[in-house]
Design an enzyme around this catalytic site. Structure first.
Site, PDB file in Angstrom:
ATOM      1  N   ARG A  63      18.278  -4.972   6.889  1.00  0.00           N
ATOM      2  CA  ARG A  63      17.315  -3.615   6.942  1.00  0.00           C
ATOM      3  C   ARG A  63      18.126  -2.765   8.209  1.00  0.00           C
ATOM      4  O   ARG A  63      18.313  -1.393   7.709  1.00  0.00           O
ATOM      5  CB  ARG A  63      16.034  -3.903   7.215  1.00  0.00           C
ATOM      6  CG  ARG A  63      15.195  -2.764   7.247  1.00  0.00           C
ATOM      7  CD  ARG A  63      13.686  -3.115   7.303  1.00  0.00           C
ATOM      8  NE  ARG A  63      13.328  -3.717   8.213  1.00  0.00           N
ATOM      9  CZ  ARG A  63      12.820  -3.073   9.401  1.00  0.00           C
ATOM     10  NH1 ARG A  63      12.490  -1.739   9.498  1.00  0.00           N
ATOM     11  NH2 ARG A  63      12.333  -3.763  10.372  1.00  0.00           N
ATOM     12  N   LEU A  91      10.790   1.403   8.877  1.00  0.00           N
ATOM     13  CA  LEU A  91      11.860   1.919   9.200  1.00  0.00           C
ATOM     14  C   LEU A  91      12.387   1.383  10.638  1.00  0.00           C
ATOM     15  O   LEU A  91      11.612   0.947  11.440  1.00  0.00           O
ATOM     16  CB  LEU A  91      12.040   3.664   9.505  1.00  0.00           C
ATOM     17  CG  LEU A  91      11.728   4.274   8.366  1.00  0.00           C
ATOM     18  CD1 LEU A  91      11.464   5.610   8.597  1.00  0.00           C
ATOM     19  CD2 LEU A  91      13.276   4.268   7.599  1.00  0.00           C
ATOM     20  N   ASN A 105       4.825  10.893   7.830  1.00  0.00           N
ATOM     21  CA  ASN A 105       4.262  10.042   6.761  1.00  0.00           C
ATOM     22  C   ASN A 105       2.688  10.716   6.191  1.00  0.00           C
ATOM     23  O   ASN A 105       2.062  11.045   7.071  1.00  0.00           O
ATOM     24  CB  ASN A 105       4.171   8.592   7.092  1.00  0.00           C
ATOM     25  CG  ASN A 105       3.469   7.752   6.053  1.00  0.00           C
ATOM     26  OD1 ASN A 105       4.265   7.692   5.096  1.00  0.00           O
ATOM     27  ND2 ASN A 105       2.718   6.862   6.371  1.00  0.00           N
ATOM     28  N   HIS A 107      -0.397   9.278   4.555  1.00  0.00           N
ATOM     29  CA  HIS A 107      -1.118   7.964   4.149  1.00  0.00           C
ATOM     30  C   HIS A 107      -2.637   8.082   3.621  1.00  0.00           C
ATOM     31  O   HIS A 107      -3.272   9.067   4.181  1.00  0.00           O
ATOM     32  CB  HIS A 107      -1.444   7.154   5.527  1.00  0.00           C
ATOM     33  CG  HIS A 107      -2.043   5.715   5.472  1.00  0.00           C
ATOM     34  ND1 HIS A 107      -1.518   4.752   5.038  1.00  0.00           N
ATOM     35  CD2 HIS A 107      -3.374   5.624   5.734  1.00  0.00           C
ATOM     36  CE1 HIS A 107      -2.193   3.831   4.989  1.00  0.00           C
ATOM     37  NE2 HIS A 107      -3.306   4.132   5.473  1.00  0.00           N
ATOM     38  N   ASP A 139       5.833   6.365  14.324  1.00  0.00           N
ATOM     39  CA  ASP A 139       6.479   5.457  15.457  1.00  0.00           C
ATOM     40  C   ASP A 139       6.849   4.097  14.706  1.00  0.00           C
ATOM     41  O   ASP A 139       6.879   4.056  13.726  1.00  0.00           O
ATOM     42  CB  ASP A 139       5.496   5.611  16.557  1.00  0.00           C
ATOM     43  CG  ASP A 139       4.301   4.877  16.254  1.00  0.00           C
ATOM     44  OD1 ASP A 139       4.062   4.239  15.258  1.00  0.00           O
ATOM     45  OD2 ASP A 139       3.064   4.975  17.111  1.00  0.00           O
ATOM     46  N   GLY A 141       5.038   1.284  14.849  1.00  0.00           N
ATOM     47  CA  GLY A 141       4.029   0.629  14.181  1.00  0.00           C
ATOM     48  C   GLY A 141       3.654   1.033  12.959  1.00  0.00           C
ATOM     49  O   GLY A 141       4.430   1.788  12.312  1.00  0.00           O
ATOM     50  N   ASP A 143       1.746   2.907  10.390  1.00  0.00           N
ATOM     51  CA  ASP A 143       0.694   3.935  10.276  1.00  0.00           C
ATOM     52  C   ASP A 143       0.069   4.280  11.811  1.00  0.00           C
ATOM     53  O   ASP A 143      -1.464   4.356  11.556  1.00  0.00           O
ATOM     54  CB  ASP A 143      -0.314   3.763   9.218  1.00  0.00           C
ATOM     55  CG  ASP A 143       0.466   3.578   7.774  1.00  0.00           C
ATOM     56  OD1 ASP A 143       1.327   4.262   7.775  1.00  0.00           O
ATOM     57  OD2 ASP A 143      -0.198   2.841   7.090  1.00  0.00           O
TER      58      ASP A 143
HETATM   59  C1  GRF Z   1       0.658   8.212  -1.721  1.00  0.00           C
HETATM   60  O1  GRF Z   1      -0.747   7.784  -2.068  1.00  0.00           O
HETATM   61  C2  GRF Z   1       1.098   8.262  -0.026  1.00  0.00           C
HETATM   62  O2  GRF Z   1      -0.094   8.542   0.790  1.00  0.00           O
HETATM   63  C3  GRF Z   1       1.237   6.821   0.014  1.00  0.00           C
HETATM   64  O3  GRF Z   1       2.133   6.535  -1.165  1.00  0.00           O
HETATM   65  C4  GRF Z   1       1.821   7.245  -2.083  1.00  0.00           C
HETATM   66  C5  GRF Z   1       2.765   8.051  -2.803  1.00  0.00           C
HETATM   67  O4  GRF Z   1       2.693   8.639  -3.962  1.00  0.00           O
HETATM   68  N1  GRF Z   1       2.084   6.705   1.303  1.00  0.00           N
HETATM   69  P1  GRF Z   1       3.678   9.689  -4.742  1.00  0.00           P
HETATM   70  O5  GRF Z   1       5.002   8.585  -4.928  1.00  0.00           O
HETATM   71  O6  GRF Z   1       4.187  10.709  -3.466  1.00  0.00           O
HETATM   72  O7  GRF Z   1       3.262   9.946  -5.764  1.00  0.00           O
END
Ligand code: GRF
Length: 202
Positions: A63, A91, A105, A107, A139, A141, A143
């Site tokens: 990785r 990452l 990101n 979430h 970062d 961790g 999320d």
């Molecule tokens: C989304 O629910 C996002 O919040 C999560 O992964 C999903 C990605 O959806 N991290 P998409 O591939 O952008 O449709």
């Protein structure tokens, strides 16, 4: 601002960035990378004429080597902000060090509740009545980075993950685009007196 997007799956968040921000003066998506050769996100990039590349871990010596290759490619493309849009890989810290405060990101939960995978299922199982979306800096961790934007939605009777995800998806698209736009406008700062807190200039 040149943006690189990493995505593992469908890429609907990538599509939102392409549709709402790309090539309109403030933001150019200049690279889309994926760990999955069959990710629909790669086809969306190709359709938009954006260079796309697969970085499958089996093609590298682990990785860290894979992530170094991704970082090198993004740097070559002049990427200033890396957006994780459904990128289902952690990452390497060395990658993050090459893009300090420059990786975000999206979430599908109100962090710090329900980090990691299966967050919608976890929230339903917990019995929450308010769901939501978080856009945050990345970062080391899972999320755990400083929160840029959050938005909640009342779904007091939710029992189906599919329905909750469908309700969250347009919020994700809007919030992620808003965060990228704010960063492009240089309106996002870490509070010097509290590095957990993100300040947004109005
Ligand atoms: C989304 O629910 C996002 O919040 C999560 O992964 C999903 C990605 O959806 N991290 P998409 O591939 O952008 O449709």
């Amino acid at each position: 601002m040149n943006v690189g997007v990493l995505a593992s799956g469908d890429g609907s968040n990538l599509q939102a960035i392409l549709d709402k921000l790309h090539g309109r003066g403030e933001v150019d998506v200049v690279a889309v990378g994926s760990d999955k050769a069959d990710a629909r996100a790669l086809r969306r990039a190709a359709e938009a004429g954006v260079p796309a590349r697969v970085f499958a871990v089996e093609d590298f010596d682990g990785r860290p080597a894979r992530d170094a290759a991704i970082a090198g490619w993004l740097e070559e493309r002049g990427v200033e902000l890396v957006v994780l849009a459904g990128y289902m890989q952690l990452l390497d810290p060395a990658f993050l060090a090459r893009f300090p405060q420059r990786v975000v990101n999206v979430h599908p939960a109100l962090l710090p509740a329900f980090p990691g995978i299966g967050s919608v299922e976890q929230a339903i199982a917990y019995g929450v009545k308010v769901f939501g979306v978080t856009v945050h800096f990345v970062d080391e961790g899972v999320d755990t980075g400083p929160i840029i934007l959050q938005r909640a939605i009342d779904l007091p009777a939710a029992t189906e993950a599919k329905a909750v995800r469908a309700a969250l998806r347009p919020i994700e698209h809007e919030l992620l685009c808003e965060a990228v736009r704010l960063i492009a406008r240089d309106a996002v700062r870490i509070d010097p007196s509290n590095p957990r807190r993100v300040l947004i200039a109005s």
